[in-house]
Scaffold this motif. Structure first.
Motif, PDB file in Angstrom:
ATOM      1  N   THR A 174      -4.676 -14.262  -4.087  1.00 51.23           N
ATOM      2  CA  THR A 174      -3.362 -14.416  -4.700  1.00 51.23           C
ATOM      3  C   THR A 174      -2.259 -13.797  -3.846  1.00 51.23           C
ATOM      4  OG1 THR A 174      -3.801 -12.490  -6.124  1.00 51.23           O
ATOM      5  CG2 THR A 174      -4.203 -14.680  -7.066  1.00 51.23           C
ATOM      6  N   GLY A 175      -2.537 -13.575  -2.580  1.00 49.06           N
ATOM      7  CA  GLY A 175      -1.484 -13.194  -1.643  1.00 49.06           C
ATOM      8  C   GLY A 175      -1.290 -11.710  -1.407  1.00 49.06           C
ATOM      9  N   PHE A 176      -2.157 -10.881  -1.918  1.00 52.06           N
ATOM     10  CA  PHE A 176      -2.039  -9.439  -1.684  1.00 52.06           C
ATOM     11  C   PHE A 176      -2.534  -9.089  -0.289  1.00 52.06           C
ATOM     12  CE2 PHE A 176      -1.655  -9.512  -6.185  1.00 52.06           C
ATOM     13  CZ  PHE A 176      -1.076  -8.319  -6.571  1.00 52.06           C
ATOM     14  N   GLU A 177      -1.963  -8.051   0.257  1.00 51.48           N
ATOM     15  CA  GLU A 177      -2.403  -7.511   1.546  1.00 51.48           C
ATOM     16  C   GLU A 177      -2.923  -6.104   1.333  1.00 51.48           C
ATOM     17  OE1 GLU A 177       0.831  -7.666   4.303  1.00 51.48           O
ATOM     18  OE2 GLU A 177       1.078  -9.826   4.077  1.00 51.48           O
ATOM     19  N   MET A 178      -3.873  -5.740   2.145  1.00 49.27           N
ATOM     20  CA  MET A 178      -4.430  -4.399   2.102  1.00 49.27           C
ATOM     21  C   MET A 178      -3.390  -3.414   2.625  1.00 49.27           C
ATOM     22  SD  MET A 178      -7.320  -2.947   1.243  1.00 49.27           S
ATOM     23  CE  MET A 178      -8.505  -4.270   1.327  1.00 49.27           C
ATOM     24  N   ILE A 179      -3.120  -2.378   1.868  1.00 43.03           N
ATOM     25  CA  ILE A 179      -2.162  -1.352   2.265  1.00 43.03           C
ATOM     26  C   ILE A 179      -2.903  -0.113   2.753  1.00 43.03           C
ATOM     27  CG2 ILE A 179      -0.272   0.127   1.454  1.00 43.03           C
ATOM     28  CD1 ILE A 179       0.350  -2.898   1.748  1.00 43.03           C
ATOM     29  N   GLY A 180      -4.003   0.193   2.105  1.00 39.54           N
ATOM     30  CA  GLY A 180      -4.776   1.355   2.525  1.00 39.54           C
ATOM     31  C   GLY A 180      -5.813   1.731   1.496  1.00 39.54           C
ATOM     32  N   THR A 181      -6.560   2.755   1.825  1.00 33.54           N
ATOM     33  CA  THR A 181      -7.602   3.255   0.940  1.00 33.54           C
ATOM     34  C   THR A 181      -7.448   4.759   0.805  1.00 33.54           C
ATOM     35  OG1 THR A 181      -9.113   1.514   1.638  1.00 33.54           O
ATOM     36  CG2 THR A 181     -10.108   3.437   0.606  1.00 33.54           C
ATOM     37  N   HIS A 182      -7.542   5.223  -0.424  1.00 30.26           N
ATOM     38  CA  HIS A 182      -7.596   6.658  -0.690  1.00 30.26           C
ATOM     39  C   HIS A 182      -9.082   6.990  -0.839  1.00 30.26           C
ATOM     40  CE1 HIS A 182      -3.280   7.014  -1.372  1.00 30.26           C
ATOM     41  NE2 HIS A 182      -3.344   5.971  -2.172  1.00 30.26           N
ATOM     42  N   PRO A 183      -9.682   7.582   0.176  1.00 30.42           N
ATOM     43  CA  PRO A 183     -11.125   7.832   0.094  1.00 30.42           C
ATOM     44  C   PRO A 183     -11.458   8.998  -0.834  1.00 30.42           C
ATOM     45  CG  PRO A 183     -10.268   8.517   2.249  1.00 30.42           C
ATOM     46  CD  PRO A 183      -9.128   7.925   1.481  1.00 30.42           C
ATOM     47  N   ASN A 184     -12.520   8.805  -1.605  1.00 31.68           N
ATOM     48  CA  ASN A 184     -13.135   9.876  -2.384  1.00 31.68           C
ATOM     49  C   ASN A 184     -12.176  10.589  -3.338  1.00 31.68           C
ATOM     50  OD1 ASN A 184     -15.615   9.473  -0.913  1.00 31.68           O
ATOM     51  ND2 ASN A 184     -14.612  10.530   0.785  1.00 31.68           N
ATOM     52  N   VAL A 185     -11.319   9.831  -4.031  1.00 29.51           N
ATOM     53  CA  VAL A 185     -10.355  10.449  -4.938  1.00 29.51           C
ATOM     54  C   VAL A 185     -10.817  10.457  -6.400  1.00 29.51           C
ATOM     55  CG1 VAL A 185      -8.348  10.028  -3.467  1.00 29.51           C
ATOM     56  CG2 VAL A 185      -9.034   8.299  -5.147  1.00 29.51           C
ATOM     57  N   GLY A 186     -11.851   9.700  -6.716  1.00 28.75           N
ATOM     58  CA  GLY A 186     -12.379   9.683  -8.072  1.00 28.75           C
ATOM     59  C   GLY A 186     -13.850  10.067  -8.061  1.00 28.75           C
ATOM     60  N   PHE A 187     -14.299  10.646  -9.165  1.00 33.21           N
ATOM     61  CA  PHE A 187     -15.712  11.011  -9.292  1.00 33.21           C
ATOM     62  C   PHE A 187     -16.219  10.466 -10.609  1.00 33.21           C
ATOM     63  CE2 PHE A 187     -19.336  13.775 -10.152  1.00 33.21           C
ATOM     64  CZ  PHE A 187     -19.993  13.718  -8.927  1.00 33.21           C
ATOM     65  N   LYS A 188     -17.150   9.514 -10.538  1.00 31.01           N
ATOM     66  CA  LYS A 188     -17.678   8.851 -11.725  1.00 31.01           C
ATOM     67  C   LYS A 188     -19.111   8.440 -11.441  1.00 31.01           C
ATOM     68  CE  LYS A 188     -16.407   5.190 -15.031  1.00 31.01           C
ATOM     69  NZ  LYS A 188     -15.461   4.123 -15.334  1.00 31.01           N
ATOM     70  N   PHE A 189     -19.951   8.527 -12.431  1.00 29.65           N
ATOM     71  CA  PHE A 189     -21.363   8.168 -12.302  1.00 29.65           C
ATOM     72  C   PHE A 189     -22.065   8.959 -11.198  1.00 29.65           C
ATOM     73  CE2 PHE A 189     -19.656   3.862 -13.790  1.00 29.65           C
ATOM     74  CZ  PHE A 189     -19.835   4.169 -15.129  1.00 29.65           C
TER      75      PHE A 189
END
Length: 176
Positions: free
Chosen positions: A138-153
């Motif tokens: 749908t036309g989105f571009e990758m801006i970046g990744t915030h690594p390891n910011v959430g902790f689940k499971f």
């Protein structure tokens, strides 16, 4: 199976919306919530979006809600008023059938019609290939990744940031 209908969400849809989201909270990494909100909380969230004039859609298939998408404020400060953040969730039985794509297309069109200029996607879990793929289509571009910011499971999770211009984007000044 009939074709899915995409229509504005109604308060009567919220019990099924709540079920879809509860499943995503309990078993998925698309959201970093840990405890599923109840119907009263989901109703409060829905009403806040309606009061703000934001678009909120459901996908109905064979008489039942199977997915939903909405846009809301990206951030509360006034300089962000032309930017929205999107959310899209599907019932697990409906993944990979094009319904997420249809919801996103309708949501994008509604946001453009309301004069928004940018849409941000904050995608939980960099391994969420389905959501990332729908956003790319749908036309989105990758801006970046915030690594390891959430902790689940029991594991660390990234968030993937994607962005799409709406309408004229930043090529012109917004009205007023």
């Amino acid at each position: 199976m009939s074709a899915a209908e995409i229509r504005p969400a109604l308060e009567a849809d919220l019990p099924l919306v709540t079920e879809i989201y509860a499943h995503a909270v309990r078993f998925g990494t698309a959201t970093f919530e840990l405890i599923p909100p109840d119907l009263a909380e989901m109703t409060r969230r829905y009403q806040a979006l309606m009061d703000g004039g934001f678009p909120y859609f459901v996908s109905v298939l064979d008489g039942g809600v199977v997915g939903y998408a909405y846009a809301g404020p990206y951030r509360p400060r006034p300089a962000y008023r032309f930017t929205v953040e999107n959310s899209v969730y599907l019932a697990p039985s409906i993944h990979r059938r094009g319904i997420g794509l249809q919801l996103m297309q309708r949501l994008i069109a509604a946001c453009e019609a309301r004069g928004y200029r940018q849409m941000i996607a904050v995608i939980g879990d960099s391994a969420n290939a389905g959501s990332i793929g729908v956003h790319i289509r749908t036309g989105f571009e990758m801006i970046g990744t915030h690594p390891n910011v959430g902790f689940k499971f029991g594991r660390w999770l990234d968030t993937v940031m994607m962005q799409r211009a709406l309408g004229e984007g930043a090529s012109s000044l917004p009205p007023g």
